[in-house]
Design a protein around this motif. Structure first.
Motif, PDB file in Angstrom:
ATOM      1  N   LEU A 259       1.158  -1.259  -0.119  1.00 21.35           N
ATOM      2  CA  LEU A 259       0.038  -0.191  -0.251  1.00 21.35           C
ATOM      3  C   LEU A 259       0.590   1.283  -0.514  1.00 21.35           C
ATOM      4  O   LEU A 259       0.299   1.921  -0.619  1.00 21.35           O
ATOM      5  N   LYS A 260       2.095   1.171   0.449  1.00 28.51           N
ATOM      6  CA  LYS A 260       3.080   2.067   0.859  1.00 28.51           C
ATOM      7  C   LYS A 260       3.754   2.536  -0.553  1.00 28.51           C
ATOM      8  O   LYS A 260       3.709   3.961  -1.012  1.00 28.51           O
ATOM      9  N   VAL A 261       3.261   1.929  -1.844  1.00 35.89           N
ATOM     10  CA  VAL A 261       3.990   1.478  -3.161  1.00 35.89           C
ATOM     11  C   VAL A 261       2.804   2.235  -3.884  1.00 35.89           C
ATOM     12  O   VAL A 261       3.102   3.692  -4.729  1.00 35.89           O
ATOM     13  N   LEU A 262       1.304   2.104  -3.191  1.00 33.60           N
ATOM     14  CA  LEU A 262       0.782   2.823  -4.166  1.00 33.60           C
ATOM     15  C   LEU A 262       0.799   4.437  -3.135  1.00 33.60           C
ATOM     16  O   LEU A 262       0.964   5.536  -4.701  1.00 33.60           O
ATOM     17  N   GLN A 263       0.818   4.452  -2.380  1.00 37.07           N
ATOM     18  CA  GLN A 263       0.962   6.040  -1.893  1.00 37.07           C
ATOM     19  C   GLN A 263       1.515   6.599  -2.462  1.00 37.07           C
ATOM     20  O   GLN A 263       2.231   8.131  -3.357  1.00 37.07           O
ATOM     21  N   LYS A 264       3.147   5.892  -2.644  1.00 39.36           N
ATOM     22  CA  LYS A 264       4.223   6.365  -3.399  1.00 39.36           C
ATOM     23  C   LYS A 264       3.769   7.071  -4.531  1.00 39.36           C
ATOM     24  O   LYS A 264       4.050   8.006  -5.113  1.00 39.36           O
ATOM     25  N   HIS A 265       3.182   6.312  -5.275  1.00 35.55           N
ATOM     26  CA  HIS A 265       2.725   6.613  -6.535  1.00 35.55           C
ATOM     27  C   HIS A 265       1.106   7.383  -6.869  1.00 35.55           C
ATOM     28  O   HIS A 265       0.507   7.704  -8.319  1.00 35.55           O
ATOM     29  N   GLU A 266       0.290   7.902  -5.811  1.00 32.73           N
ATOM     30  CA  GLU A 266      -0.208   7.983  -5.911  1.00 32.73           C
ATOM     31  C   GLU A 266      -1.975   7.413  -6.991  1.00 32.73           C
ATOM     32  O   GLU A 266      -2.071   8.184  -7.108  1.00 32.73           O
ATOM     33  N   VAL A 267      -1.809   6.141  -6.446  1.00 36.44           N
ATOM     34  CA  VAL A 267      -2.356   5.471  -6.912  1.00 36.44           C
ATOM     35  C   VAL A 267      -4.280   4.770  -6.079  1.00 36.44           C
ATOM     36  O   VAL A 267      -3.316   4.786  -4.169  1.00 36.44           O
ATOM     37  N   PRO A 268      -4.682   5.024  -6.281  1.00 39.95           N
ATOM     38  CA  PRO A 268      -6.132   4.866  -4.922  1.00 39.95           C
ATOM     39  C   PRO A 268      -6.321   3.393  -5.098  1.00 39.95           C
ATOM     40  O   PRO A 268      -6.427   2.902  -6.142  1.00 39.95           O
ATOM     41  N   PHE A 269      -6.928   3.578  -3.798  1.00 39.53           N
ATOM     42  CA  PHE A 269      -6.854   1.637  -2.972  1.00 39.53           C
ATOM     43  C   PHE A 269      -8.573   1.729  -2.925  1.00 39.53           C
ATOM     44  O   PHE A 269      -8.872   2.154  -2.087  1.00 39.53           O
ATOM     45  N   ASP A 270      -9.400   0.828  -3.190  1.00 40.79           N
ATOM     46  CA  ASP A 270     -10.610   0.250  -3.138  1.00 40.79           C
ATOM     47  C   ASP A 270     -10.745  -0.924  -2.183  1.00 40.79           C
ATOM     48  O   ASP A 270     -10.095  -1.517  -2.153  1.00 40.79           O
ATOM     49  N   LEU A 271     -11.235   0.313  -1.618  1.00 36.45           N
ATOM     50  CA  LEU A 271     -10.835  -1.195   0.308  1.00 36.45           C
ATOM     51  C   LEU A 271     -12.990  -1.993  -0.342  1.00 36.45           C
ATOM     52  O   LEU A 271     -13.707  -1.718  -0.115  1.00 36.45           O
ATOM     53  N   LEU A 272     -12.312  -3.243  -0.474  1.00 40.33           N
ATOM     54  CA  LEU A 272     -13.595  -4.172  -0.395  1.00 40.33           C
ATOM     55  C   LEU A 272     -13.543  -4.947   0.896  1.00 40.33           C
ATOM     56  O   LEU A 272     -12.882  -5.420   1.167  1.00 40.33           O
TER      57      LEU A 272
END
Length: 278
Positions: free
Chosen positions: A126-139
């Motif tokens: 998730l920190k990788v997503l944060q680094k690349h500013e990619v949103p995350f869906d919480l299912l």
């Protein structure tokens, strides 16, 4: 601009659709593709939609992005990368170059470990997503919702959205527990919520908009229109309601809101959250 922020496509035989073989899923155990959805959007007055993954498979990302090229009204793809893999960043970089790859989701609700989403290796991903500013869906199911606030505080720069209000027990009319955890999540400014997937948590045969209303009102109080977005969850919604019934129910419930507030729920929040482009 009205946007459906949560819909799916699948084609039997292309990926793993074994879950559709369950008896209760018989009505949706067939192909659902863009040509099936477009007339429903037109009838409902919806301009564009966001495809959300159904597979833990990078090939589905590629297929969905190809679909956007054939159908420009599909304005975003929320795909999947292996958050626990050492190759997570490499996988992500393949897709972030495509302007319509707008987010990532993992089917957390199906993980045997209820604490899967807060495992150290998943937080690393998730920190990788944060680094690349990619949103995350919480299912999530309700039992997972307690983790939303934890993630919101630990990853304050990662935009996250709770799918389907974390599937509250609408059929049973149960709000206890869910309400507190939803409000705790809403206290994190980087977390949004989708007003989606409600009809399939209600009584499939006998639901009515009034059954959904307490949950929508709770979400409105917690998040406000600025952090809420409409999603049909089509074609899963077809188990309990038509596309038109889903959007009509939400329109009825939020009817007392101003036009400005409705515009946020029905498109502006999704556009801002996912960074959607024309």
């Amino acid at each position: 601009m009205i946007i459906d922020a949560h819909q799916h496509f699948w084609e039997l035989g292309r990926f793993d659709t074994a879950w559709l073989e369950a008896p209760q899923h018989k009505p949706i155990n067939r192909n659902f593709l863009p040509d099936d959805l477009r007339p429903l959007l037109d009838k409902a007055g919806v301009d564009r939609s966001v495809f959300v993954q159904t597979q833990h498979n990078l090939e589905e990302n590629r297929w969905a992005l190809w679909l956007t090229e054939q159908n420009p009204w599909i304005c975003g793809v929320v795909g999947w990368v292996d958050l626990a893999s050492d190759d997570c960043e490499k996988q992500l970089e393949e897709f972030t170059s495509h302007e319509k790859f707008v987010g990532v989701r993992h089917i957390t609700q199906d993980e045997p470990d209820d604490d899967f989403i807060v495992r150290p290796e998943i937080i690393r991903g998730l920190k990788v997503l944060q680094k690349h500013e990619v949103p995350f869906d919480l299912l999530f199911y309700v039992k997972h919702l307690k983790h939303a606030a934890t993630l919101g505080k630990q990853l304050p720069e990662l935009p996250m959205v709770i799918d389907h209000l974390a599937k509250p027990q609408i059929k049973a009319g149960n709000i206890a527990g869910w309400e507190d955890d939803l409000k705790a999540a809403a206290a994190c400014p980087n977390i949004c919520c989708k007003l989606s997937g409600m009809v399939t948590e209600a009584d499939w045969e006998n639901w009515k908009p009034a059954d959904l209303k307490p949950y929508v009102e709770t979400a409105l109080e917690a998040f406000g229109p600025d952090r809420l977005m409409y999603g049909s969850d089509w074609p899963v919604c077809e188990l309990a309601a038509s596309y038109q019934q889903v959007i009509d129910a939400l329109r009825e419930i939020v009817g007392p809101l101003s036009e400005t507030e409705e515009a946020k729920i029905f498109g502006e929040t999704a556009t801002k959250f996912y960074g959607l482009t024309d």
